[in-house]
Design an enzyme around this catalytic site. Sequence first.
Site, PDB file in Angstrom:
ATOM      1  N   LYS A 182      -4.245 -24.253-111.006  1.00  0.00           N
ATOM      2  CA  LYS A 182      -3.619 -24.247-112.322  1.00  0.00           C
ATOM      3  C   LYS A 182      -2.490 -23.228-112.330  1.00  0.00           C
ATOM      4  CE  LYS A 182      -4.142 -21.764-115.828  1.00  0.00           C
ATOM      5  NZ  LYS A 182      -2.734 -21.589-116.257  1.00  0.00           N
ATOM      6  N   GLU A 260      -4.856 -10.696-106.610  1.00  0.00           N
ATOM      7  CA  GLU A 260      -3.546 -10.034-106.454  1.00  0.00           C
ATOM      8  C   GLU A 260      -3.093  -9.671-107.863  1.00  0.00           C
ATOM      9  OE1 GLU A 260      -1.977  -9.369-103.710  1.00  0.00           O
ATOM     10  OE2 GLU A 260      -2.965 -10.605-102.208  1.00  0.00           O
ATOM     11  N   CYS A 294       5.571  -7.904-109.426  1.00  0.00           N
ATOM     12  CA  CYS A 294       4.430  -6.988-109.389  1.00  0.00           C
ATOM     13  C   CYS A 294       4.706  -5.773-108.514  1.00  0.00           C
ATOM     14  CB  CYS A 294       3.217  -7.722-108.860  1.00  0.00           C
ATOM     15  SG  CYS A 294       3.557  -8.523-107.296  1.00  0.00           S
ATOM     16  N   GLU A 392       2.915  -1.591-116.655  1.00  0.00           N
ATOM     17  CA  GLU A 392       4.077  -2.297-116.095  1.00  0.00           C
ATOM     18  C   GLU A 392       5.003  -2.681-117.250  1.00  0.00           C
ATOM     19  OE1 GLU A 392       1.678  -5.660-114.548  1.00  0.00           O
ATOM     20  OE2 GLU A 392       2.897  -5.469-112.771  1.00  0.00           O
TER      21      GLU A 392
HETATM   22  P1  NAP Z   1      -1.683 -13.426-116.466  1.00  0.00           P
HETATM   23  O1  NAP Z   1      -1.507 -13.418-117.927  1.00  0.00           O
HETATM   24  O2  NAP Z   1      -2.820 -12.676-115.893  1.00  0.00           O
HETATM   25  O3  NAP Z   1      -1.747 -14.970-116.047  1.00  0.00           O
HETATM   26  C1  NAP Z   1      -1.880 -15.391-114.711  1.00  0.00           C
HETATM   27  C2  NAP Z   1      -2.497 -16.770-114.696  1.00  0.00           C
HETATM   28  O4  NAP Z   1      -3.820 -16.727-115.249  1.00  0.00           O
HETATM   29  C3  NAP Z   1      -1.754 -17.800-115.532  1.00  0.00           C
HETATM   30  O5  NAP Z   1      -1.882 -19.056-114.923  1.00  0.00           O
HETATM   31  C4  NAP Z   1      -2.508 -17.749-116.847  1.00  0.00           C
HETATM   32  O6  NAP Z   1      -2.368 -18.888-117.639  1.00  0.00           O
HETATM   33  C5  NAP Z   1      -3.924 -17.608-116.352  1.00  0.00           C
HETATM   34  N1  NAP Z   1      -4.828 -17.021-117.317  1.00  0.00           N
HETATM   35  C6  NAP Z   1      -4.558 -16.049-118.224  1.00  0.00           C
HETATM   36  N2  NAP Z   1      -5.675 -15.744-118.911  1.00  0.00           N
HETATM   37  C7  NAP Z   1      -6.660 -16.543-118.418  1.00  0.00           C
HETATM   38  C8  NAP Z   1      -8.046 -16.693-118.713  1.00  0.00           C
HETATM   39  N3  NAP Z   1      -8.669 -15.943-119.624  1.00  0.00           N
HETATM   40  N4  NAP Z   1      -8.753 -17.606-118.021  1.00  0.00           N
HETATM   41  C9  NAP Z   1      -8.157 -18.348-117.084  1.00  0.00           C
HETATM   42  N5  NAP Z   1      -6.860 -18.253-116.745  1.00  0.00           N
HETATM   43  C10 NAP Z   1      -6.118 -17.354-117.415  1.00  0.00           C
HETATM   44  O7  NAP Z   1      -0.382 -12.889-115.707  1.00  0.00           O
HETATM   45  P2  NAP Z   1       1.133 -13.318-115.911  1.00  0.00           P
HETATM   46  O8  NAP Z   1       1.642 -12.691-117.163  1.00  0.00           O
HETATM   47  O9  NAP Z   1       1.289 -14.786-115.740  1.00  0.00           O
HETATM   48  O10 NAP Z   1       1.810 -12.620-114.642  1.00  0.00           O
HETATM   49  C11 NAP Z   1       2.232 -11.301-114.625  1.00  0.00           C
HETATM   50  C12 NAP Z   1       1.195 -10.422-113.959  1.00  0.00           C
HETATM   51  O11 NAP Z   1       0.952 -10.889-112.628  1.00  0.00           O
HETATM   52  C13 NAP Z   1       1.679  -8.999-113.793  1.00  0.00           C
HETATM   53  O12 NAP Z   1       0.627  -8.119-114.081  1.00  0.00           O
HETATM   54  C14 NAP Z   1       2.048  -8.919-112.315  1.00  0.00           C
HETATM   55  O13 NAP Z   1       2.009  -7.636-111.781  1.00  0.00           O
HETATM   56  C15 NAP Z   1       1.017  -9.808-111.714  1.00  0.00           C
HETATM   57  N6  NAP Z   1       1.443 -10.287-110.388  1.00  0.00           N
HETATM   58  C16 NAP Z   1       0.789  -9.802-109.284  1.00  0.00           C
HETATM   59  C17 NAP Z   1       1.195 -10.202-108.028  1.00  0.00           C
HETATM   60  C18 NAP Z   1       0.504  -9.699-106.795  1.00  0.00           C
HETATM   61  O14 NAP Z   1       0.706 -10.283-105.736  1.00  0.00           O
HETATM   62  N7  NAP Z   1      -0.310  -8.656-106.868  1.00  0.00           N
HETATM   63  C19 NAP Z   1       2.253 -11.109-107.880  1.00  0.00           C
HETATM   64  C20 NAP Z   1       2.888 -11.586-109.032  1.00  0.00           C
HETATM   65  C21 NAP Z   1       2.461 -11.162-110.290  1.00  0.00           C
HETATM   66  P3  NAP Z   1      -1.282 -18.884-118.848  1.00  0.00           P
HETATM   67  O15 NAP Z   1       0.047 -18.815-118.205  1.00  0.00           O
HETATM   68  O16 NAP Z   1      -1.526 -20.169-119.532  1.00  0.00           O
HETATM   69  O17 NAP Z   1      -1.575 -17.681-119.688  1.00  0.00           O
END
Ligand code: NAP
Length: 490
Positions: A182, A260, A294, A392
């Site tokens: 997803k 990650e 990130c 962040e």
């Molecule tokens: P996010 O809100 O955690 O969402 C990531 C994914 O999880 C999306 O597909 C999101 O769907 C889904 N999701 C959110 N809440 C969920 C839940 N309760 N149950 C199931 N799925 C859920 O993160 P984001 O805002 O998309 O991305 C930014 C974050 O990613 C930052 O913190 C960044 O540092 C981190 N990141 C880390 C890395 C790494 O390699 N360490 C790389 C890139 C990004 P929706 O989009 O529908 O909310």
Amino acid sequence: MIQRYELNDLIRADNFIDGKWVPAASGKRFAVTDPATGEVIAQVADSGPADARAATDAAARALPAWRDALPKERAAVLHRWHALIVENADALGRLISLEQGKPFAEGRGEVMYGASYVAWFAEEATRVYGDLIPQQQRGKRMSAVKEPIGIVAAITPWNFPLAMIARKIAPALAVGCTVVGKPAEDTPLTALALVMLAHEAGVPAGVLNLIGASRENAVDAVKDWLEDGRVRKITFTGSTPVGKYLARESAGTLKKLSLELGGNAPFIVFDDADLDAAVAGLMASKFRNGGQTCVCPNRVYVQASVYEKFADLLTQRVAALKVAPATDPDAQIGPMINARAVEKIGRHVSDAVQRGARVLTGGKPLAELGPNYYAPTVIADATPEMQLSCEETFGPVVPLFRFNDEAEVIRAANDTPFGLASYFYSQNVRRIDRVARRLETGLVGINEGAISSEAAPFGGVKESGYGREGSKYGLDDYLSIKYLCQGGLE
Ligand code: NAP
């Protein structure tokens, strides 16, 4: 001949389950918009638990044959997928720019970066060795073999809509796992296009399944995977709170997890650094994807004796950045992903100013360009109490902190629950060795701002998660080790 597509040919709005494009069982859809204008690009299937379950059913049916395919057969499929991605790099790059907002050169760069993982794991697929364990008793042979873990659920964020999912699907398929996935609500189209190309490359029906979901329905859809004992692994890239939630909610079926998660990267400039190189490294690492990565520096520590000089050099470079829609060939910074992102950046900047920071350049939204633009910003006199020091910011904001000595800055850099990336600039070899050892992060850039590579292990420590993507270690998360003990041999 490898098929080349135009951008519009790559847009798919249905779920891909069991080798077919199908709408969500509920018939619901959600709008995917261009962050530069707010215009709707497509109405994507809005999935719930029934769609997640159908994807798992398909992945379970496909698992035995894919697991038993020869590694070189799986590798051949991945090589074809890689060739298709590269051939379509322009159209995929434009699609990334359209739904995510990064300038086209960066979008195309992301395609090639994501493709490099597919090529890497196509090669690694044929190199999964086990061990023959030195004999312990006469008449007994002991060995360890590596097996695919089973069905993998991949959940990915919006900031790298192609690379994040490619570097999960490729190792999973390489070792013989099947996948349900997803992508993020904001950017599902690139992932759906990638899956279309995978199917064309010969990934059999059911081996790779992808469902779209709105933020509202994603929780229930994914919950089905968390609770389904057939799904043996979750691979997640996203924020730390969601990573913790997935770990908690999947505990009932004790799945393997790779997480990650978020970072809060320090970038340290010592007074013995090459300041021009440090500014160039900071520009490269901070402003990629408008600061929405990130690993981008979130806290920049500059030694007091070079602080003003560094601030001047940096401010000149940042003020000259061109902010424009991704379609502008000169764009260096595009729109932020959505209104929530712009609001968070604004909140961090005004909190810093209220607590005594100085804005050297930027510090405001650029509403004249569109709904989601924010000016590249440099902030001086940042302190640890400010929000931008603890969370962040995920935007084009550089806060400059002042420090006096090495011990003080190491303490400050490590004073965070996160541990993904860190960077430092110094020309003193003893210091380089000491600081590299003491920084508590999974990745360290030393006199270098661009550190990501398919050949390197990517991942964090502390609350930035666990597991590694890329490199020779990147397959381990998708494998389990089976011990075989054969008796009666003499
Ligand atoms: P996010 O809100 O955690 O969402 C990531 C994914 O999880 C999306 O597909 C999101 O769907 C889904 N999701 C959110 N809440 C969920 C839940 N309760 N149950 C199931 N799925 C859920 O993160 P984001 O805002 O998309 O991305 C930014 C974050 O990613 C930052 O913190 C960044 O540092 C981190 N990141 C880390 C890395 C790494 O390699 N360490 C790389 C890139 C990004 P929706 O989009 O529908 O909310």
